[in-house]
Design a protein around this motif. Structure first.
Motif, PDB file in Angstrom:
ATOM      1  N   GLY A 152       0.819  -1.192   0.000  1.00  0.00           N
ATOM      2  CA  GLY A 152       0.000   0.000   0.000  1.00  0.00           C
ATOM      3  C   GLY A 152       0.858   1.250   0.000  1.00  0.00           C
ATOM      4  O   GLY A 152       2.087   1.177   0.128  1.00  0.00           O
ATOM      5  N   PRO A 153       0.241   2.419  -0.144  1.00  0.00           N
ATOM      6  CA  PRO A 153       1.005   3.664  -0.194  1.00  0.00           C
ATOM      7  C   PRO A 153       1.533   4.059   1.182  1.00  0.00           C
ATOM      8  O   PRO A 153       0.871   3.862   2.200  1.00  0.00           O
ATOM      9  N   VAL A 154       2.749   4.614   1.189  1.00  0.00           N
ATOM     10  CA  VAL A 154       3.370   5.122   2.414  1.00  0.00           C
ATOM     11  C   VAL A 154       3.682   6.602   2.203  1.00  0.00           C
ATOM     12  O   VAL A 154       4.322   6.974   1.213  1.00  0.00           O
ATOM     13  N   GLY A 155       3.226   7.432   3.115  1.00  0.00           N
ATOM     14  CA  GLY A 155       3.494   8.859   3.028  1.00  0.00           C
ATOM     15  C   GLY A 155       4.710   9.239   3.859  1.00  0.00           C
ATOM     16  O   GLY A 155       4.926   8.689   4.944  1.00  0.00           O
ATOM     17  N   CYS A 156       5.514  10.152   3.330  1.00  0.00           N
ATOM     18  CA  CYS A 156       6.694  10.631   4.043  1.00  0.00           C
ATOM     19  C   CYS A 156       6.757  12.145   3.857  1.00  0.00           C
ATOM     20  O   CYS A 156       6.829  12.617   2.715  1.00  0.00           O
ATOM     21  N   VAL A 157       6.714  12.893   4.946  1.00  0.00           N
ATOM     22  CA  VAL A 157       6.597  14.351   4.861  1.00  0.00           C
ATOM     23  C   VAL A 157       7.755  15.023   5.595  1.00  0.00           C
ATOM     24  O   VAL A 157       7.944  14.814   6.794  1.00  0.00           O
ATOM     25  N   GLN A 158       8.522  15.826   4.858  1.00  0.00           N
ATOM     26  CA  GLN A 158       9.581  16.646   5.444  1.00  0.00           C
ATOM     27  C   GLN A 158       8.955  17.949   5.926  1.00  0.00           C
ATOM     28  O   GLN A 158       8.275  18.632   5.150  1.00  0.00           O
ATOM     29  N   SER A 190      14.489  20.198  12.175  1.00  0.00           N
ATOM     30  CA  SER A 190      13.247  19.929  11.474  1.00  0.00           C
ATOM     31  C   SER A 190      12.656  18.592  11.914  1.00  0.00           C
ATOM     32  O   SER A 190      13.049  18.033  12.930  1.00  0.00           O
ATOM     33  N   ARG A 191      11.737  18.064  11.088  1.00  0.00           N
ATOM     34  CA  ARG A 191      11.027  16.835  11.447  1.00  0.00           C
ATOM     35  C   ARG A 191      10.578  16.108  10.189  1.00  0.00           C
ATOM     36  O   ARG A 191      10.342  16.721   9.145  1.00  0.00           O
ATOM     37  N   VAL A 192      10.463  14.784  10.296  1.00  0.00           N
ATOM     38  CA  VAL A 192       9.930  13.983   9.199  1.00  0.00           C
ATOM     39  C   VAL A 192       8.829  13.085   9.753  1.00  0.00           C
ATOM     40  O   VAL A 192       9.023  12.398  10.763  1.00  0.00           O
ATOM     41  N   ASP A 193       7.665  13.098   9.097  1.00  0.00           N
ATOM     42  CA  ASP A 193       6.535  12.246   9.466  1.00  0.00           C
ATOM     43  C   ASP A 193       6.404  11.113   8.465  1.00  0.00           C
ATOM     44  O   ASP A 193       6.558  11.321   7.256  1.00  0.00           O
ATOM     45  N   VAL A 194       6.097   9.919   8.962  1.00  0.00           N
ATOM     46  CA  VAL A 194       5.816   8.769   8.094  1.00  0.00           C
ATOM     47  C   VAL A 194       4.389   8.308   8.375  1.00  0.00           C
ATOM     48  O   VAL A 194       4.017   8.073   9.530  1.00  0.00           O
ATOM     49  N   TYR A 195       3.584   8.194   7.311  1.00  0.00           N
ATOM     50  CA  TYR A 195       2.202   7.727   7.422  1.00  0.00           C
ATOM     51  C   TYR A 195       2.130   6.305   6.885  1.00  0.00           C
ATOM     52  O   TYR A 195       2.489   6.043   5.729  1.00  0.00           O
ATOM     53  N   LEU A 196       1.652   5.380   7.731  1.00  0.00           N
ATOM     54  CA  LEU A 196       1.706   3.954   7.423  1.00  0.00           C
ATOM     55  C   LEU A 196       0.308   3.367   7.226  1.00  0.00           C
ATOM     56  O   LEU A 196      -0.652   3.793   7.881  1.00  0.00           O
ATOM     57  N   PRO A 197       0.174   2.379   6.332  1.00  0.00           N
ATOM     58  CA  PRO A 197      -1.135   1.758   6.080  1.00  0.00           C
ATOM     59  C   PRO A 197      -1.686   1.071   7.330  1.00  0.00           C
ATOM     60  O   PRO A 197      -0.936   0.692   8.243  1.00  0.00           O
TER      61      PRO A 197
END
Length: 233
Positions: A152-158, A190-197
């Motif tokens: 599935g799709p994984v989101g990664c946000v800087q 800074s920060r990085v977010d990971v969105y997981l299925p």
């Protein structure tokens, strides 16, 4: 072992994005040293810190199918259910979000959390709150990527922080990346977010230190004991 080999082994390389900043700091240092030893030494310390900020050490990434690695060096500052940024069009229901906060002493080169194709890149201008605040996910300048994987799709946000003013991307939509490969950099905290299925098995806790490309933060696969390969990059 030669002196040059020793230096290469113990001092990590600097990413090319840092060259202009290091050069500027070095010129300022030389100029100040000609007029004041005290201020020159302060500038020298700043030059050394700048070089350390842009360091880009090699990492050993576990490559077993289904693993999710940390995209950033830092501390796991928050684990929660949250809606992904609207511009990513990733999900209209909350997903598991793992946030990694980087202070100004961490390595700031970001690495892909999973292997997959970059399906979407979406930049959004914003303000510069402390990246450790929860509302920074909504209000701060950010650059989001969607990795298409077999799970599935994984989101990664800087997310740019209070001091960070520049998000740098090394990739384009449609590119295939392996887990642990470099995809970007954020300058100065800074920060990085990971969105997981849904259904992802989480393997970290809040407050835990993470290393980009090496620390396994989650596992899509429920099967254990499978052989794991590694890649140095």
């Amino acid at each position: 072992m030669s002196l040059l080999t020793t230096i290469r082994k113990n001092i990590p390389p600097v990413h090319r994005e840092g060259y202009p900043f290091i050069a500027i700091a070095a010129v300022i240092t030389l100029a100040l040293l000609m007029v004041s030893t005290f201020f020159g030494m302060l500038a020298l310390g700043l030059t050394i810190w700048t070089a350390l900020f842009f360091r880009d050490p090699a990492r050993v990434t576990p490559l077993r199918d289904g693993l999710v690695v940390s995209p950033a060096d830092g501390v796991i500052s928050q684990i929660t259910m949250a809606l992904p940024p609207r511009e990513l069009d990733l999900s209209d229901v909350p997903l598991l979000r793992v946030s990694v906060f980087m202070n100004v002493f961490n390595v700031h080169v970001n690495r892909a959390p999973v292997s997959g194709r970059i399906e979407r890149i979406a930049y959004k201008a914003g303000i510069f709150l402390n990246a450790d605040l929860d509302k920074a996910s909504e209000d701060n300048e950010r650059n989001g990527l969607i990795f298409r994987t077999s799970y599935g799709p994984v989101g990664c946000v800087q997310i740019a922080g209070l001091i960070a003013r520049r998000i740098v991307s090394f990739v384009r939509e449609g590119e295939e990346l392996g887990a642990g490969e470099r995809f970007g950099l954020i300058r100065f905290g800074s920060r990085v977010d990971v969105y997981l299925p849904a259904g992802t098995r989480l393997l970290v806790a809040e407050g835990q230190l993470a290393t980009a490309g090496e620390t396994v933060i989650a596992d899509f696969s429920a099967q254990g004991g499978r052989e794991t390969a590694f890649r140095v990059s």
